[in-house]
Scaffold this motif. Structure first.
Motif, PDB file in Angstrom:
ATOM      1  N   VAL A  19      55.302  47.865   7.711  1.00  0.00           N
ATOM      2  CA  VAL A  19      55.732  49.217   8.083  1.00  0.00           C
ATOM      3  C   VAL A  19      54.831  49.809   9.165  1.00  0.00           C
ATOM      4  O   VAL A  19      55.163  50.824   9.766  1.00  0.00           O
ATOM      5  N   ARG A  20      53.739  49.179   9.456  1.00  0.00           N
ATOM      6  CA  ARG A  20      52.926  49.623  10.587  1.00  0.00           C
ATOM      7  C   ARG A  20      53.591  49.273  11.920  1.00  0.00           C
ATOM      8  O   ARG A  20      53.298  49.889  12.942  1.00  0.00           O
ATOM      9  N   HIS A  21      54.478  48.288  11.881  1.00  0.00           N
ATOM     10  CA  HIS A  21      55.090  47.793  13.116  1.00  0.00           C
ATOM     11  C   HIS A  21      56.612  47.943  13.146  1.00  0.00           C
ATOM     12  O   HIS A  21      57.203  47.939  14.225  1.00  0.00           O
ATOM     13  N   THR A  22      57.222  48.051  11.963  1.00  0.00           N
ATOM     14  CA  THR A  22      58.680  48.076  11.863  1.00  0.00           C
ATOM     15  C   THR A  22      59.126  49.323  11.113  1.00  0.00           C
ATOM     16  O   THR A  22      58.616  49.615  10.025  1.00  0.00           O
ATOM     17  N   GLU A  23      60.076  50.060  11.690  1.00  0.00           N
ATOM     18  CA  GLU A  23      60.564  51.280  11.046  1.00  0.00           C
ATOM     19  C   GLU A  23      61.269  50.957   9.729  1.00  0.00           C
ATOM     20  O   GLU A  23      62.032  50.003   9.630  1.00  0.00           O
ATOM     21  N   MET A  24      60.986  51.772   8.713  1.00  0.00           N
ATOM     22  CA  MET A  24      61.645  51.639   7.421  1.00  0.00           C
ATOM     23  C   MET A  24      62.255  52.979   7.040  1.00  0.00           C
ATOM     24  O   MET A  24      61.552  53.986   6.958  1.00  0.00           O
ATOM     25  N   THR A  25      63.549  53.014   6.797  1.00  0.00           N
ATOM     26  CA  THR A  25      64.193  54.242   6.337  1.00  0.00           C
ATOM     27  C   THR A  25      64.016  54.364   4.828  1.00  0.00           C
ATOM     28  O   THR A  25      64.226  53.411   4.083  1.00  0.00           O
ATOM     29  N   VAL A  26      63.611  55.552   4.387  1.00  0.00           N
ATOM     30  CA  VAL A  26      63.403  55.795   2.959  1.00  0.00           C
ATOM     31  C   VAL A  26      64.075  57.092   2.553  1.00  0.00           C
ATOM     32  O   VAL A  26      64.187  58.022   3.355  1.00  0.00           O
ATOM     33  N   ALA A  27      64.515  57.153   1.314  1.00  0.00           N
ATOM     34  CA  ALA A  27      65.212  58.336   0.818  1.00  0.00           C
ATOM     35  C   ALA A  27      64.229  59.456   0.531  1.00  0.00           C
ATOM     36  O   ALA A  27      63.197  59.246  -0.106  1.00  0.00           O
ATOM     37  N   GLY A  28      64.562  60.659   0.987  1.00  0.00           N
ATOM     38  CA  GLY A  28      63.789  61.848   0.660  1.00  0.00           C
ATOM     39  C   GLY A  28      64.493  62.630  -0.429  1.00  0.00           C
ATOM     40  O   GLY A  28      65.688  62.930  -0.311  1.00  0.00           O
ATOM     41  N   THR A  29      63.776  62.939  -1.510  1.00  0.00           N
ATOM     42  CA  THR A  29      64.400  63.632  -2.646  1.00  0.00           C
ATOM     43  C   THR A  29      63.797  65.020  -2.852  1.00  0.00           C
ATOM     44  O   THR A  29      63.722  65.518  -3.960  1.00  0.00           O
ATOM     45  N   GLY A  30      63.340  65.629  -1.771  1.00  0.00           N
ATOM     46  CA  GLY A  30      62.800  66.981  -1.837  1.00  0.00           C
ATOM     47  C   GLY A  30      61.422  67.051  -1.215  1.00  0.00           C
ATOM     48  O   GLY A  30      60.626  66.120  -1.355  1.00  0.00           O
ATOM     49  N   PRO A  31      61.109  68.132  -0.502  1.00  0.00           N
ATOM     50  CA  PRO A  31      59.836  68.235   0.226  1.00  0.00           C
ATOM     51  C   PRO A  31      58.603  68.208  -0.666  1.00  0.00           C
ATOM     52  O   PRO A  31      57.510  67.917  -0.192  1.00  0.00           O
ATOM     53  N   ALA A  32      58.760  68.506  -1.966  1.00  0.00           N
ATOM     54  CA  ALA A  32      57.610  68.489  -2.878  1.00  0.00           C
ATOM     55  C   ALA A  32      57.549  67.203  -3.695  1.00  0.00           C
ATOM     56  O   ALA A  32      56.699  67.066  -4.569  1.00  0.00           O
ATOM     57  N   ASN A  33      58.437  66.269  -3.407  1.00  0.00           N
ATOM     58  CA  ASN A  33      58.508  65.028  -4.174  1.00  0.00           C
ATOM     59  C   ASN A  33      57.717  63.933  -3.476  1.00  0.00           C
ATOM     60  O   ASN A  33      57.699  63.848  -2.245  1.00  0.00           O
ATOM     61  N   VAL A  34      57.091  63.047  -4.273  1.00  0.00           N
ATOM     62  CA  VAL A  34      56.281  61.980  -3.673  1.00  0.00           C
ATOM     63  C   VAL A  34      57.104  61.049  -2.797  1.00  0.00           C
ATOM     64  O   VAL A  34      56.566  60.402  -1.900  1.00  0.00           O
ATOM     65  N   ALA A  35      58.422  60.981  -3.047  1.00  0.00           N
ATOM     66  CA  ALA A  35      59.277  60.123  -2.224  1.00  0.00           C
ATOM     67  C   ALA A  35      59.263  60.562  -0.764  1.00  0.00           C
ATOM     68  O   ALA A  35      59.482  59.749   0.144  1.00  0.00           O
ATOM     69  N   GLU A  36      59.018  61.859  -0.524  1.00  0.00           N
ATOM     70  CA  GLU A  36      58.903  62.373   0.847  1.00  0.00           C
ATOM     71  C   GLU A  36      57.447  62.561   1.263  1.00  0.00           C
ATOM     72  O   GLU A  36      57.060  62.254   2.388  1.00  0.00           O
TER      73      GLU A  36
END
Length: 226
Positions: free
Chosen positions: A36-53
């Motif tokens: 992920v330092r070199h290749t873009e990875m799309t990840v799901a965001g489940t809220g601005p206060a959630n660790v997923a974001e």
């Protein structure tokens, strides 16, 4: 607007740490934190206060990773469905949820855990890097330790500040007895739930260390999430 001092609560005990992990689908181009330092990875965001974001954005700022957060997913359940459909490459959720709900994914190697949001690697995931391992400078490391400490606190019980000593002792003794009760442990095992107790002293130690943050660190964190 609520103001309180977490170090003043009466900590009772912890049933288990809360290991939030980041998963990647097996077809994604990036299959590790190094990727992920070199290749873009799309990840799901489940809220601005959630660790997923929070964690992907934090790592982008500190480690130069290329996570692309796609916001708008209501929770980790729909996010995992989206990952399975190929809408996104990865997502964040709890390791407990993966173990209890997605055993087939693990057995069939459809997902790979690339990060665990803890200060140190858990015994269950010895080959997966922990958030606390990253950071080039001491300031970087302090910020990442700040965000990994919540997992170390985990699922715990607190009571109000300034409880009488005898009341606090009764609560703590009862809680620790529960953590070793055979019937309780059998129920947890049946539900595939972790039991990883920690004492009130350990919880208070982690809480105090988490709160011991300089103004410079607070300012930098605010800048990251502006």
């Amino acid at each position: 607007g609520v103001q309180y001092d977490a170090a003043k609560f009466t900590y009772v005990g912890r049933i288990a740490s809360s290991n939030n992990v980041h998963l990647v689908w097996h077809t994604a181009k990036a299959q590790s934190m190094e990727d992920v330092r070199h290749t873009e990875m799309t990840v799901a965001g489940t809220g601005p206060a959630n660790v997923a974001e929070i964690i992907p954005k934090l790592l982008n700022a500190i480690e130069g990773t290329k996570f692309k957060v796609i916001s708008g997913y209501p929770s980790s359940g729909p996010a995992m469905v989206a990952m399975e459909r190929g809408e996104i490459d990865g997502t964040g959720t709890s390791w407990a949820a993966v173990k209890s709900q997605k055993q087939a994914w693990l057995k069939e190697k459809k997902v790979k855990v690339i990060l665990q949001v803890l200060p140190e690697r858990s015994a269950e995931l010895p080959d997966v890097p922990a958030l606390g391992e990253f950071g080039r400078s001491e300031e970087d490391k302090q910020i990442l330790r700040l965000y990994s400490s919540g997992g170390a606190l985990g699922r715990y019980v607190v009571a109000a500040p300034d409880l009488p000593a005898e009341v606090a002792k009764a609560l703590r003794d009862g809680y620790q007895k529960t953590m070793t009760d055979p019937e309780f442990l059998a129920d947890c095992a049946k539900a595939n739930l972790d039991v990883e107790p920690a004492s009130h002293d350990r919880l208070l130690e982690v809480a105090k260390r988490t709160l011991d943050v300089s103004d410079a660190i607070r300012t930098r964190v605010r800048d990251i999430f502006k």
